[in-house]
Design a protein around this motif. Structure first.
Motif, PDB file in Angstrom:
ATOM      1  N   ARG A  63     -42.314  33.166   6.581  1.00  0.00           N
ATOM      2  CA  ARG A  63     -41.989  32.450   7.367  1.00  0.00           C
ATOM      3  C   ARG A  63     -42.715  31.841   8.640  1.00  0.00           C
ATOM      4  N   ASP A  96     -40.366  28.767   5.866  1.00  0.00           N
ATOM      5  CA  ASP A  96     -39.115  29.461   6.176  1.00  0.00           C
ATOM      6  C   ASP A  96     -38.054  29.180   5.216  1.00  0.00           C
ATOM      7  N   ASP A 135     -28.177  30.804   7.498  1.00  0.00           N
ATOM      8  CA  ASP A 135     -29.648  30.239   7.797  1.00  0.00           C
ATOM      9  C   ASP A 135     -29.484  29.415   8.854  1.00  0.00           C
ATOM     10  N   THR A 145     -31.893  31.502   1.245  1.00  0.00           N
ATOM     11  CA  THR A 145     -33.214  32.037   1.245  1.00  0.00           C
ATOM     12  C   THR A 145     -33.421  32.328  -0.432  1.00  0.00           C
TER      13      THR A 145
END
Length: 336
Positions: A63, A96, A135, A145
């Motif tokens: 990320r 990310d 998120d 994710t």
């Protein structure tokens, strides 16, 4: 359609036999290119180190640039003096997965550097964060994710995967994507996944691990979907339970549970062996495309609820996988 296998017993599922495909099983990977998400630590880090030592060009996907560069520096320092077949190259890939806005930029930067991609390892994950974790765009953190980010990333990388699979020196089904799941046979939410009235997966916080396991059902469905779409190009897509290891994934667990897991679970390199098997072993046959693998390198069946989800109601299933795909497409379309 993946073939059926003799069911793996519960004891064997939790405590698998020794791995038969390890770093010693790899040929030279010189000239090949790999992406490993979540490679700044844990299982992904161990896999990246193995591929680098075998001569591959390995992109550490994480990320932030400091996390990528820190892992690269650590791999180089840990492999000083280690010979073998000739070390490869290491590169940073800043994506990310908890922020869909970063995915396209990261993929575009990768495509500016490389003209092929041999294996895409979806290793990164978030497990049991504090209830209500979101998120950057407001999605449930585990679902974003573990599913939305990897799905978007794969769609953007499809052209280079197809191009690689068409090269004259590339064996059919040696180009692969691996979707790391969990021990789905230990229990998933009823029906595999539950939905709100608008088609959004329900956030399941009442029972420990349910929300995480639901996201991993999504990964198994995505693996099967990409196998269906890309199999005609000679690309393999499988889901994988990598085994029970001591990793940062358990950092949100209660202290007594973490203590017990540190005693019972294996080192991260064992999970890397599972990923090696799924991404490189010739024992994974073309008819297993879309299928499921388990630690430390075995074929297995998915639980019935998950298989049923892949079938439409007209064909005797629940149609939940398609409902999940519709949700994914709705959420990521703005970022393609």
């Amino acid at each position: 359609m993946a073939p059926a296998y003799k069911p793996i017993g519960k004891l064997s599922a939790f405590f698998p036999p020794a791995p038969t495909f390890t770093d010693a099983s790899l040929p030279s990977l010189s000239g090949k290119v790999y992406i490993v998400t979540g490679a700044a630590s844990g299982v992904g880090y161990e896999l990246a180190k193995i591929l680098y030592l075998a001569g591959g060009t390995v992109y550490i996907a994480a990320r932030s640039l400091p996390r990528c560069e820190g892992a690269i520096e650590k791999i180089i320092s840990e492999t000083v003096g280690r010979g073998g077949r000739g070390k490869g190259k290491l590169g940073s890939l800043v994506i990310d997965l908890a922020d869909l806005r970063t995915v396209k930029k990261g993929v575009e930067e990768f495509l500016e550097k490389e003209t092929r991609l041999d294996v895409l390892m979806h290793n990164a994950a978030v497990m049991t964060p504090p209830a209500g974790s979101k998120d950057k765009l407001g999605h449930d953190l585990e679902l974003s994710t573990n599913c939305l980010g990897p799905y978007l990333m794969t769609l953007l990388l499809q052209p280079i995967l197809i191009k690689t699979a068409s090269l004259p020196d590339v064996k059919k089904f040696s180009v692969r994507m691996v979707w790391v799941t969990s021990l789905l046979q230990a229990g998933t939410p009823p029906g595999g996944m539950q939905f709100e009235s608008d088609g959004t997966p329900v956030v399941l916080n009442k029972k420990f691990m349910d929300n995480y396991m639901q996201s991993k059902v999504g990964d198994a469905w995505l693996a099967a979907d990409f196998a269906e779409k890309l199999g005609k190009h000679g690309i393999m897509s499988v889901s994988l339970h990598p085994g029970l290891m001591r990793t940062d994934l358990q950092r949100h667990w209660p202290l007594p549970m973490r203590f017990l897991m540190n005693i019972l679970f294996k080192p991260c390199v064992y999970g890397a062996y599972s990923e090696l098997y799924s991404g490189f072993s010739s024992d994974v046959k073309p008819e297993q495309n879309g299928g499921h693998l388990m630690a430390w390198g075995r074929a297995a069946d998915l639980p019935p609820d998950i298989v049923s989800g892949l079938k439409s109601k007209a064909k005797g299933g629940t149609g939940k996988a398609q409902k999940f795909f519709d949700y994914c497409n709705r959420e990521i379309k703005e970022y393609l």
